[in-house]
Design a protein around this motif. Structure first.
Motif, PDB file in Angstrom:
ATOM      1  N   MET A  60       0.849  -1.187   0.000  1.00 49.26           N
ATOM      2  CA  MET A  60       0.000   0.000   0.000  1.00 49.26           C
ATOM      3  C   MET A  60       0.886   1.238   0.000  1.00 49.26           C
ATOM      4  O   MET A  60       1.762   1.391   0.835  1.00 49.26           O
ATOM      5  CB  MET A  60      -0.883  -0.003   1.253  1.00 49.26           C
ATOM      6  CG  MET A  60      -1.733   1.242   1.389  1.00 49.26           C
ATOM      7  SD  MET A  60      -2.836   1.161   2.824  1.00 49.26           S
ATOM      8  CE  MET A  60      -1.656   1.137   4.161  1.00 49.26           C
ATOM      9  N   LYS A  61       0.645   2.097  -0.969  1.00 45.89           N
ATOM     10  CA  LYS A  61       1.457   3.312  -1.103  1.00 45.89           C
ATOM     11  C   LYS A  61       0.679   4.518  -0.580  1.00 45.89           C
ATOM     12  O   LYS A  61      -0.483   4.726  -0.966  1.00 45.89           O
ATOM     13  CB  LYS A  61       1.803   3.501  -2.582  1.00 45.89           C
ATOM     14  CG  LYS A  61       2.949   4.467  -2.837  1.00 45.89           C
ATOM     15  CD  LYS A  61       3.160   4.683  -4.337  1.00 45.89           C
ATOM     16  CE  LYS A  61       3.929   3.541  -4.963  1.00 45.89           C
ATOM     17  NZ  LYS A  61       4.244   3.858  -6.393  1.00 45.89           N
ATOM     18  N   ILE A  62       1.309   5.277   0.309  1.00 47.06           N
ATOM     19  CA  ILE A  62       0.688   6.476   0.877  1.00 47.06           C
ATOM     20  C   ILE A  62       1.582   7.672   0.573  1.00 47.06           C
ATOM     21  O   ILE A  62       2.806   7.590   0.722  1.00 47.06           O
ATOM     22  CB  ILE A  62       0.461   6.319   2.392  1.00 47.06           C
ATOM     23  CG1 ILE A  62      -0.588   5.224   2.632  1.00 47.06           C
ATOM     24  CG2 ILE A  62       0.015   7.626   3.036  1.00 47.06           C
ATOM     25  CD1 ILE A  62      -0.862   4.908   4.084  1.00 47.06           C
ATOM     26  N   ALA A  63       0.980   8.769   0.119  1.00 48.65           N
ATOM     27  CA  ALA A  63       1.763   9.937  -0.295  1.00 48.65           C
ATOM     28  C   ALA A  63       1.165  11.214   0.269  1.00 48.65           C
ATOM     29  O   ALA A  63       0.011  11.250   0.705  1.00 48.65           O
ATOM     30  CB  ALA A  63       1.813  10.014  -1.817  1.00 48.65           C
ATOM     31  N   THR A  64       1.978  12.272   0.246  1.00 51.02           N
ATOM     32  CA  THR A  64       1.496  13.609   0.586  1.00 51.02           C
ATOM     33  C   THR A  64       2.042  14.584  -0.443  1.00 51.02           C
ATOM     34  O   THR A  64       3.182  14.456  -0.885  1.00 51.02           O
ATOM     35  CB  THR A  64       1.896  14.019   2.022  1.00 51.02           C
ATOM     36  OG1 THR A  64       1.390  15.341   2.279  1.00 51.02           O
ATOM     37  CG2 THR A  64       3.402  14.009   2.240  1.00 51.02           C
ATOM     38  N   TYR A  65       1.207  15.554  -0.834  1.00 52.47           N
ATOM     39  CA  TYR A  65       1.598  16.484  -1.890  1.00 52.47           C
ATOM     40  C   TYR A  65       0.925  17.838  -1.676  1.00 52.47           C
ATOM     41  O   TYR A  65      -0.302  17.930  -1.637  1.00 52.47           O
ATOM     42  CB  TYR A  65       1.192  15.913  -3.251  1.00 52.47           C
ATOM     43  CG  TYR A  65       1.695  16.654  -4.469  1.00 52.47           C
ATOM     44  CD1 TYR A  65       2.819  17.464  -4.433  1.00 52.47           C
ATOM     45  CD2 TYR A  65       1.042  16.516  -5.699  1.00 52.47           C
ATOM     46  CE1 TYR A  65       3.289  18.112  -5.571  1.00 52.47           C
ATOM     47  CE2 TYR A  65       1.495  17.146  -6.841  1.00 52.47           C
ATOM     48  CZ  TYR A  65       2.622  17.952  -6.772  1.00 52.47           C
ATOM     49  OH  TYR A  65       3.074  18.588  -7.909  1.00 52.47           O
ATOM     50  N   ASN A  66       1.740  18.868  -1.502  1.00 55.88           N
ATOM     51  CA  ASN A  66       1.239  20.242  -1.504  1.00 55.88           C
ATOM     52  C   ASN A  66       1.219  20.696  -2.962  1.00 55.88           C
ATOM     53  O   ASN A  66       2.264  20.875  -3.581  1.00 55.88           O
ATOM     54  CB  ASN A  66       2.152  21.142  -0.666  1.00 55.88           C
ATOM     55  CG  ASN A  66       1.658  22.591  -0.635  1.00 55.88           C
ATOM     56  OD1 ASN A  66       1.091  23.091  -1.603  1.00 55.88           O
ATOM     57  ND2 ASN A  66       1.890  23.279   0.472  1.00 55.88           N
ATOM     58  N   VAL A  67       0.026  20.872  -3.516  1.00 57.58           N
ATOM     59  CA  VAL A  67      -0.138  21.112  -4.958  1.00 57.58           C
ATOM     60  C   VAL A  67      -0.008  22.586  -5.354  1.00 57.58           C
ATOM     61  O   VAL A  67      -0.105  22.929  -6.522  1.00 57.58           O
ATOM     62  CB  VAL A  67      -1.488  20.545  -5.471  1.00 57.58           C
ATOM     63  CG1 VAL A  67      -1.561  19.045  -5.232  1.00 57.58           C
ATOM     64  CG2 VAL A  67      -2.670  21.246  -4.807  1.00 57.58           C
ATOM     65  N   GLU A  68       0.214  23.457  -4.399  1.00 55.33           N
ATOM     66  CA  GLU A  68       0.383  24.912  -4.596  1.00 55.33           C
ATOM     67  C   GLU A  68      -0.840  25.578  -5.229  1.00 55.33           C
ATOM     68  O   GLU A  68      -0.956  25.718  -6.437  1.00 55.33           O
ATOM     69  CB  GLU A  68       1.635  25.242  -5.425  1.00 55.33           C
ATOM     70  CG  GLU A  68       1.935  26.745  -5.398  1.00 55.33           C
ATOM     71  CD  GLU A  68       3.126  27.172  -6.235  1.00 55.33           C
ATOM     72  OE1 GLU A  68       3.608  28.294  -6.017  1.00 55.33           O
ATOM     73  OE2 GLU A  68       3.598  26.399  -7.088  1.00 55.33           O
ATOM     74  N   ASN A  69      -1.747  25.977  -4.355  1.00 56.59           N
ATOM     75  CA  ASN A  69      -2.856  26.848  -4.753  1.00 56.59           C
ATOM     76  C   ASN A  69      -3.724  26.318  -5.892  1.00 56.59           C
ATOM     77  O   ASN A  69      -3.782  26.907  -6.970  1.00 56.59           O
ATOM     78  CB  ASN A  69      -2.336  28.244  -5.129  1.00 56.59           C
ATOM     79  CG  ASN A  69      -1.652  28.930  -3.974  1.00 56.59           C
ATOM     80  OD1 ASN A  69      -1.995  28.698  -2.812  1.00 56.59           O
ATOM     81  ND2 ASN A  69      -0.675  29.778  -4.266  1.00 56.59           N
TER      82      ASN A  69
END
Length: 314
Positions: A1-10
């Motif tokens: 199971m792959k878990i990610a986090t991403y701040n996509v900028e506005n």
């Protein structure tokens, strides 16, 4: 199971709500319109599709509409996230969200403070076989504010962890606006240090006590382990500020995810997602804006953050 986090900028939608940043008011000279919005959605979708996480935590989503539009773009691009949630009980300009291929047992928001300066934390519970996993998505106050504001968010997160109990599988992730060793960095930045050297991420959440790799560390109850310690030091970054690499985006886990039973973090699986197209020279290829008085969207680029990914088994 792959878990990610991403701040996509506005990621702002095209509806005028009155909470937008000036350059994101739609259909003005700033050039935020159908064309540039579609490019932004397509570009962020490309990154998320390439990561192909089972669950991805997102930061800087303006609204439920923006999240739905991103989800629709992802579906068109060949990846389907059936389950989704945004923390939208408070009218902050940007919010945290989750896209998931795995159904929620529940999801709800945790109010950090009533002030709009603090974004709500989004909590989701998942059932994997007979085990439960709790995910808490964070986006703490930026470095425009002092450390005391990030300490407030850390204390609220810790309070919730204690409510859930010491033997739970918990992942806290997101943009903490805190380097994994913030306590070292901010000693040199007096405007941030209004807490006598105490940091939210290291001292309040206890990551300062757990700095070995995943196979060696011994985490106490109600402390977190920062997965950045489970990879090479030179790889521990997701953001570049004035040519300095920082790890503002973090994935933190409780001790149960390292006890070799049930749901488990897979050692050395933490990484920043650094595809070539996310860079321009030595810089992260962020969403491009012109520098004139009224900033204009150029319709190019991705985000000023790099996604962070880790793998788990159950």
């Amino acid at each position: 199971m792959k878990i990610a986090t991403y701040n996509v900028e506005n990621l702002f939608d095209l509806q005028k709500s009155g909470h937008e940043y000036k350059e994101y008011i739609p259909y003005t000279k700033a050039n935020w319109n159908d064309k540039t919005y579609k490019i932004k959605l397509k570009n962020i979708s490309r990154v998320i599709k390439d990561i192909n996480a089972d669950i991805i935590a997102l930061q800087e989503i303006e609204s439920l509409q923006a999240l739905k539009d991103l989800r629709y773009q992802l579906k068109r691009d060949g990846i389907y996230y059936q389950y989704y949630k945004i923390a939208n009980l408070k009218n902050t300009t940007i919010k945290v969200a989750i896209l998931s291929k795995i159904p929620f047992v529940y999801s709800h928001e945790i109010s950090v403070m009533s002030s709009y300066k603090y974004r709500n934390i989004l909590e989701a519970k998942f059932k994997l076989n007979s085990q439960y996993l709790y995910l808490l998505v964070n986006h703490w106050k930026s470095k425009a504010g002092p450390e005391s504001m990030r300490v407030v968010s850390a204390k609220k997160l810790l309070k919730r962890i204690k409510e859930l109990g010491k033997d739970k599988n918990i992942i806290a992730l997101g943009d903490f606006n805190s380097h994994y060793e913030e306590y070292k960095i901010f000693k040199r930045k007096r405007k941030h240090n209004d807490t006598n050297g105490i940091t939210g991420i290291n001292n309040i959440l206890g990551t300062i006590h757990n700095q070995e790799n995943a196979n060696k560390t011994h985490i106490k109850a109600y402390e977190f382990y920062n997965l950045w310690y489970d990879t090479k030091k030179t790889d521990r970054w997701s953001y570049i500020y004035r040519n300095k690499k920082e790890a503002l985006d973090n994935i933190l886990i409780t001790k149960n995810l390292l006890d070799k039973q049930g749901i488990e973090y897979i050692p050395q699986s933490i990484s920043a997602f650094r595809k070539e197209y996310l860079f321009k020279g030595k810089h992260i290829y962020r969403w491009q804006m012109s520098r004139q008085y009224i900033k204009r969207h150029k319709g190019k680029g991705y985000s000023d953050h790099i996604p962070v990914v880790a793998e788990f088994s159950y």
